[in-house]
Design an enzyme around this catalytic site. Structure first.
Site, PDB file in Angstrom:
ATOM      1  N   ASP A 171     -13.623  -1.823   2.945  1.00  7.33           N
ATOM      2  CA  ASP A 171     -12.740  -1.935   4.107  1.00  7.33           C
ATOM      3  C   ASP A 171     -13.535  -1.410   5.305  1.00  7.33           C
ATOM      4  OD1 ASP A 171     -10.827  -1.405   6.103  1.00  7.33           O
ATOM      5  OD2 ASP A 171      -9.348  -0.502   4.782  1.00  7.33           O
ATOM      6  N   LYS A 174      -9.706  -7.088   7.979  1.00  8.80           N
ATOM      7  CA  LYS A 174      -8.726  -6.705   8.996  1.00  8.80           C
ATOM      8  C   LYS A 174      -9.281  -7.161  10.343  1.00  8.80           C
ATOM      9  CE  LYS A 174      -7.325  -2.414   6.677  1.00  8.80           C
ATOM     10  NZ  LYS A 174      -7.425  -0.934   6.741  1.00  8.80           N
ATOM     11  N   ASP A 205      -7.180   3.137  -3.059  1.00  6.35           N
ATOM     12  CA  ASP A 205      -7.902   3.141  -1.784  1.00  6.35           C
ATOM     13  C   ASP A 205      -8.174   4.587  -1.399  1.00  6.35           C
ATOM     14  OD1 ASP A 205      -8.950   2.763   0.732  1.00  6.35           O
ATOM     15  OD2 ASP A 205      -7.208   1.709   1.555  1.00  6.35           O
ATOM     16  N   GLU A 231     -10.975   0.618  -3.515  1.00  6.43           N
ATOM     17  CA  GLU A 231     -11.260   0.314  -2.111  1.00  6.43           C
ATOM     18  C   GLU A 231     -11.912   1.497  -1.414  1.00  6.43           C
ATOM     19  OE1 GLU A 231      -7.870  -1.460  -0.213  1.00  6.43           O
ATOM     20  OE2 GLU A 231      -8.581  -0.995   1.817  1.00  6.43           O
ATOM     21  N   LYS A 284      -1.122  -0.858  -4.357  1.00 10.07           N
ATOM     22  CA  LYS A 284      -2.341  -0.116  -3.992  1.00 10.07           C
ATOM     23  C   LYS A 284      -1.970   1.330  -3.744  1.00 10.07           C
ATOM     24  CE  LYS A 284      -4.756  -0.057   0.372  1.00 10.07           C
ATOM     25  NZ  LYS A 284      -5.356  -0.898   1.428  1.00 10.07           N
ATOM     26  N   LEU A 285      -2.645   2.229  -4.451  1.00  9.11           N
ATOM     27  CA  LEU A 285      -2.362   3.657  -4.334  1.00  9.11           C
ATOM     28  C   LEU A 285      -3.406   4.319  -3.462  1.00  9.11           C
ATOM     29  CD1 LEU A 285      -1.937   4.424  -8.154  1.00  9.11           C
ATOM     30  CD2 LEU A 285      -0.109   3.941  -6.494  1.00  9.11           C
ATOM     31  N   LYS A 286      -2.966   5.092  -2.500  1.00  2.00           N
ATOM     32  CA  LYS A 286      -3.903   5.904  -1.742  1.00  2.00           C
ATOM     33  C   LYS A 286      -4.287   7.103  -2.595  1.00  2.00           C
ATOM     34  CE  LYS A 286      -4.003   3.660   2.185  1.00  2.00           C
ATOM     35  NZ  LYS A 286      -5.247   3.136   2.768  1.00  2.00           N
ATOM     36  N   SER A 346       0.852  -1.178   0.000  1.00  2.55           N
ATOM     37  CA  SER A 346       0.000   0.000   0.000  1.00  2.55           C
ATOM     38  C   SER A 346       0.893   1.235   0.000  1.00  2.55           C
ATOM     39  CB  SER A 346      -0.888  -0.041   1.249  1.00  2.55           C
ATOM     40  OG  SER A 346      -1.629   1.141   1.385  1.00  2.55           O
ATOM     41  N   ASN A 384     -10.109   5.519   1.274  1.00  4.44           N
ATOM     42  CA  ASN A 384     -10.403   5.677   2.700  1.00  4.44           C
ATOM     43  C   ASN A 384     -11.600   6.602   2.947  1.00  4.44           C
ATOM     44  OD1 ASN A 384      -7.066   5.080   3.085  1.00  4.44           O
ATOM     45  ND2 ASN A 384      -8.501   4.009   4.413  1.00  4.44           N
ATOM     46  N   GLY A 424      -4.105  -4.372   6.182  1.00  6.04           N
ATOM     47  CA  GLY A 424      -3.100  -4.096   7.204  1.00  6.04           C
ATOM     48  C   GLY A 424      -3.326  -2.738   7.813  1.00  6.04           C
TER      49      GLY A 424
HETATM   50  O1  OSB Z   1      -7.143   1.671   4.513  1.00 10.61           O
HETATM   51  O2  OSB Z   1      -6.060  -0.103   4.269  1.00 10.61           O
HETATM   52  C1  OSB Z   1      -6.174   1.000   4.793  1.00 10.61           C
HETATM   53  C2  OSB Z   1      -3.085   1.795   6.904  1.00 10.61           C
HETATM   54  C3  OSB Z   1      -3.659   2.416   7.983  1.00 10.61           C
HETATM   55  C4  OSB Z   1      -5.026   2.609   7.995  1.00 10.61           C
HETATM   56  C5  OSB Z   1      -5.812   2.175   6.932  1.00 10.61           C
HETATM   57  C6  OSB Z   1      -5.239   1.520   5.852  1.00 10.61           C
HETATM   58  C7  OSB Z   1      -3.851   1.365   5.826  1.00 10.61           C
HETATM   59  C8  OSB Z   1      -3.137   0.783   4.690  1.00 10.61           C
HETATM   60  C9  OSB Z   1      -1.772   0.210   4.969  1.00 10.61           C
HETATM   61  O3  OSB Z   1      -3.529   0.814   3.552  1.00 10.61           O
HETATM   62  C10 OSB Z   1      -1.718  -1.261   4.885  1.00 10.61           C
HETATM   63  C11 OSB Z   1      -0.431  -1.790   5.465  1.00 10.61           C
HETATM   64  O4  OSB Z   1       0.567  -1.736   4.761  1.00 10.61           O
HETATM   65  O5  OSB Z   1      -0.426  -2.233   6.622  1.00 10.61           O
HETATM   66 MG    MG Z   2      -8.328   0.577   3.157  1.00 16.58          MG
END
Ligand code: OSB
Ligand code: MG
Length: 377
Positions: free
Chosen positions: A247, A271, A197, A222, A169-171, A143, A199, A299
């Site tokens: 998620d 998760k 992702d 995501e 995976k790109l934020k 990620s 969020n 994660g």
């Molecule tokens: O949305 O998946 C998520 C990290 C912290 C909070 C939310 C997310 C994440 C990650 C990192 O995407 C995943 C990792 O490398 O542990």
């Molecule tokens: Mg996520």
């Protein structure tokens, strides 16, 4: 599948706060972290101990849980209730003893994880075996946090691909979405498995953003919409070819069943912290598998303690996509446990030892500890 073992007689629960510097800041649509702060739960059961990691962050931005709240609910409500109930013959008992507290899933999950670890160590069985794992190695993705420019993200991604990671995976966030993804897709070519992702940073009014992203051959999008939404995600999914992966919106097996029935997602990120424990995580896996929905293990930048449990989950048969469980060196110069290492083929070993198979290295734990509280039976 569940097996049996001697009852765990809890004598005390320790909650250890740790802080580990991250090798690079991790930025998402909800904020940036430079340090990994976490609560580790250690259950002392006399002959045997067990460890679990609480994935609550310093601020309640990913979900409503945060570290100070987690410490407080564990100390004043969860740990006393767990200790008061007598020997634990079956780890499913942890969830039942704690169910009187509404929510606080991350806190509950870390207590359940620690008890499971101790219970499995007492009978010499691994968590992966207990969860019904079917593989010894799991496929890893990575990620990638939001960076100032697409070029700097591309450089970081090329480093990960050279190491073998199988999915990127790109934020994304409003204003850093379609053009960034276009540049990165162009730079990597069409064959690199790529996902995004958000969020929960968008609403249905932003559907045009996702319709534009639909052209880039993404593996999934995501959590584009609200953290507690299912209905709008179903509406958005009807308009897209790209699968939506949920998620934040999936907090239980019941949520997973509802999301699938509504058509709110075609993939689920599991998760254990978000859903209240490893056992609920397995129930989500089972629900999704029965309905033919692929899942993968997400994660929360865990230390080796939480990472080990995530790897065990990833060994389950319905986990058919690479997860966010990256190697220790993607996060830390030095992990709390022996480091988890990526093989050149982009896989990582599931710990075969009893329980989660790893423990914090005492000197390393001491160096990272910020504070400890202890609740006695
Ligand atoms: O949305 O998946 C998520 C990290 C912290 C909070 C939310 C997310 C994440 C990650 C990192 O995407 C995943 C990792 O490398 O542990
Ligand atoms: Mg996520």
């Amino acid at each position: 599948m569940t097996g049996t073992g001697p009852a765990v007689r809890l004598q005390a629960i320790e909650v250890v706060e740790v802080a580990l510097p991250l090798v690079r800041p991790f930025r998402t649509s909800f904020g940036e972290e430079r340090t990994k702060d976490a609560l580790l739960v250690r259950v002392d059961a006399g002959d045997v101990a067990g460890w679990g990691e609480c994935v609550a962050s310093p601020e309640p931005r990913y979900s409503e849980e945060w570290i100070d709240g987690a410490r407080s609910i564990q100390r004043d409500h969860l740990a006393p209730a767990l200790l008061a109930g007598g020997p634990i013959a079956d780890p499913g008992e942890v969830g039942r003893r704690l169910s009187f507290v509404r929510g606080h899933r991350m806190s509950k999950a870390s207590l359940e994880a620690a008890v499971l670890d101790a219970w499995l160590r007492a009978s010499g069985r691994s968590l992966a075996t207990h969860l019904g794992g079917v593989r010894e190695r799991i496929e890893c993705g990575v990620s990638v946090g939001i960076a100032p420019t697409a070029e700097s993200m591309l450089e970081e991604i090329r480093g990960y691909l050279a190491k073998g990671y199988r999915r990127i995976k790109l934020k994304i966030e409003p204003g850093r979405d379609v053009e960034v993804v276009r540049l990165i897709r162009d730079g990597l070519g069409p064959d690199v498995p790529l996902s995004v992702d958000a969020n929960a940073a968008y609403s249905l009014e932003d559907a045009d953003v996702f319709e534009a992203l639909d052209a880039f051959g993404l593996t999934m999008i995501e959590q584009p919409l609200d953290h507690d939404d299912l209905v709008d995600h179903a509406e958005l999914q009807r308009r897209l070819r790209t699968p939506i992966c949920l998620d934040e919106s999936i907090r239980s097996a019941r949520d997973a069943a509802a999301a699938i029935a509504l058509g709110a997602c075609r993939v689920i990120n599991i998760k254990p912290g978000r859903v209240g424990g490893l056992l609920e995580a397995r129930r989500i896996h089972d629900v999704a598998r029965r309905r033919g929905v692929p899942v993968w293990i997400g994660g929360m930048l865990e230390t080796g303690v939480g990472r080990a449990a995530n790897l065990a989950l990833a060994a389950m048969p319905g986990v058919t996509m690479p997860g966010d469980t990256s190697a220790s060196d993607r996060y830390f110069a030095e992990d709390l446990t022996e480091p988890f290492v990526l093989a050149p083929d982009g896989t990582m070993a599931v710990p075969p030892g009893p329980g989660i198979g790893v423990e914090p290295i005492p000197a390393r734990l001491e160096a990272c500890t910020v504070g400890t509280i202890r609740i006695d039976a």
